[in-house]
Design an enzyme around this catalytic site. Structure first.
Site, PDB file in Angstrom:
ATOM      1  N   ARG A  27       0.855  -1.180   0.000  1.00 34.25           N
ATOM      2  CA  ARG A  27       0.000   0.000   0.000  1.00 34.25           C
ATOM      3  C   ARG A  27       0.895   1.235   0.000  1.00 34.25           C
ATOM      4  NH1 ARG A  27      -3.334  -2.956  -1.542  1.00 34.25           N
ATOM      5  NH2 ARG A  27      -5.435  -3.358  -0.708  1.00 34.25           N
TER       6      ARG A  27
ATOM      7  N   GLU B 251      -2.974   7.770  -4.480  1.00 31.69           N
ATOM      8  CA  GLU B 251      -3.425   7.209  -5.752  1.00 31.69           C
ATOM      9  C   GLU B 251      -4.849   7.698  -6.002  1.00 31.69           C
ATOM     10  OE1 GLU B 251      -3.165   2.954  -5.951  1.00 31.69           O
ATOM     11  OE2 GLU B 251      -1.080   2.919  -5.319  1.00 31.69           O
TER      12      GLU B 251
ATOM     13  N   HIS C  78       0.077   0.193  -9.634  1.00 29.66           N
ATOM     14  CA  HIS C  78      -0.636  -0.669  -8.684  1.00 29.66           C
ATOM     15  C   HIS C  78      -1.177  -1.914  -9.397  1.00 29.66           C
ATOM     16  CE1 HIS C  78      -3.151  -0.603  -4.711  1.00 29.66           C
ATOM     17  NE2 HIS C  78      -2.788  -1.829  -5.040  1.00 29.66           N
TER      18      HIS C  78
END
Length: 378
Positions: free
Chosen positions: A208, A237, A254
């Site tokens: 993360r 993000e 990601h």
């Protein structure tokens, strides 16, 4: 019964249509009108599931086809009596293979052998434990840090994060995101930790974004202190720091967990959980969903060395194919999500059948997750 599914969940329509009417919707944002008459919601990590999204709706079950759950307010779901399931471990193999692809690329570029490096793994769950097993199969020394597991008394030689920073040449993060509490991971790699990393170390974050303080990381890179960086996740993000992207060695959108197998596992896990919730349990054989792999068979002669392993790994997945597209569109609104939505199909190493004339090579490839057999080549 109406089931909303994220439009980027593979096989969702095929599977959930066995249970009710299916409507595919964008994950960011979920259209409020679509929720009005829905009974169940199946999401990915791009959707924030909370009171703001679901208050006043009739949703009775939420499934997330992801291993992580920090995008879901589980306390609210319990309070509202909404059933919930995630897909732990669904993309663990994919993330491990992403890390290997990156490390083998850096090793070739910088001229080092992985067996000459110590890898510190922060977070030894589904991803970290698999990464440890594959690295150790290659003879790579690993150091493990997982305070929750250490405190529970789980078996394993767990070290402190400070020990990993001192000893590891490569530090790779595979933790959940906890914003508070005794095991807080928000900015686990903070300014002080980043400053203490060895000159020439490699830092990898594929869990993360906020686990690593992106501002502090950029400051170290701007200062010119030698550090190689691989980032698949960002803070924030989708509006990542473009200046940081310019300075990292590998930057991706990601997608570390985005193999076809990993996505399919996520979908099947929440499908099975929802069918159980409804009292009509069903199971799905993953192999029945997946298409044939691109390559039928590879023949390998002789022992397995690092350059050969790199070629095999990059035949299945070369991380550079995802680095270049992100750099082309960085800073352009909506493009980060488009890269994820339109992601090119990617398979796992198990999709590659390798026929080896060297018995030891076949055994090692099997440990690494390849579909390998020993067969003397005449």
């Amino acid at each position: 019964m109406k089931i909303l599914v994220d439009e980027n969940m593979p096989y969702a329509r095929e599977l959930f249509s066995r249970l009710g009417e299916v409507q595919a919707v964008p994950g960011r944002p979920i259209p409020q009108a679509a929720l009005d008459d829905a009974d169940a919601l199946m999401v990915r990590s791009v959707t924030q599931v909370n009171r703001d999204l679901l208050a006043g709706k009739n949703i009775r079950f939420v499934g997330t086809a992801t291993a992580g759950t920090d995008h879901v307010d589980e306390d609210y779901l319990r309070e509202a009596g909404v059933g919930f399931s995630a897909a732990p471990g669904c993309n663990a193999i994919a993330v491990v293979e992403y890390v290997f692809s990156a490390l083998l690329m850096l090793a070739e570029r910088d001229g080092f052998a992985l067996t000459d490096r110590t890898v510190g793994i922060v977070g030894v769950g589904n991803v970290g434990s698999r990464l440890q097993a594959r690295l150790e199969a290659l003879g790579v020394r690993t150091l493990l840090c997982d305070p929750p597991r250490a405190d529970r008394g789980d078996s394993g030689d767990f070290r402190t994060l400070d020990e990993l920073v001192r000893e590891a040449d490569i530090l790779t993060f595979h933790t959940p995101l906890f914003k508070e509490g005794p095991y807080k991971t928000l900015h686990l790699a903070d300014e002080a930790l980043i400053a203490r990393l060895k000159p020439g170390a490699i830092l990898i974050n594929a869990c993360r974004g906020p686990v690593v303080d992106n501002a502090a990381l950029l400051a170290r890179l701007e200062a010119g202190q030698p550090l190689s960086v691989v980032l698949d996740v960002w803070e924030p993000e989708p509006a990542l720091n473009v200046e940081l992207l310019k300075r990292v060695d590998i930057g991706t959108a990601h997608i570390a967990g985005y193999t076809l197998e990993g996505k399919a596992r996520g979908t099947t896990q929440v499908f099975e959980a929802y069918s159980q919730f409804l009292g009509t349990p069903q199971q799905v054989a993953l192999a029945t969903l997946l298409p044939p792999p691109e390559f039928g068979r590879i023949t390998l002669q002789g022992p397995l060395d690092q350059p050969t392993l790199k070629r095999l790994v990059h035949l299945v997945y070369d991380v550079r194919r995802d680095d270049a597209p992100l750099r082309r569109v960085a800073g352009m609104p909506g493009e980060f999500d488009k890269l994820r939505k339109n992601y090119q199909e990617r398979r796992e190493w198990s999709s590659l059948y390798v026929q080896c004339d060297d018995e030891a090579a076949a055994a090692l490839l099997q440990k690494l997750g390849f579909n390998a057999t020993h067969h003397p080549i005449r």
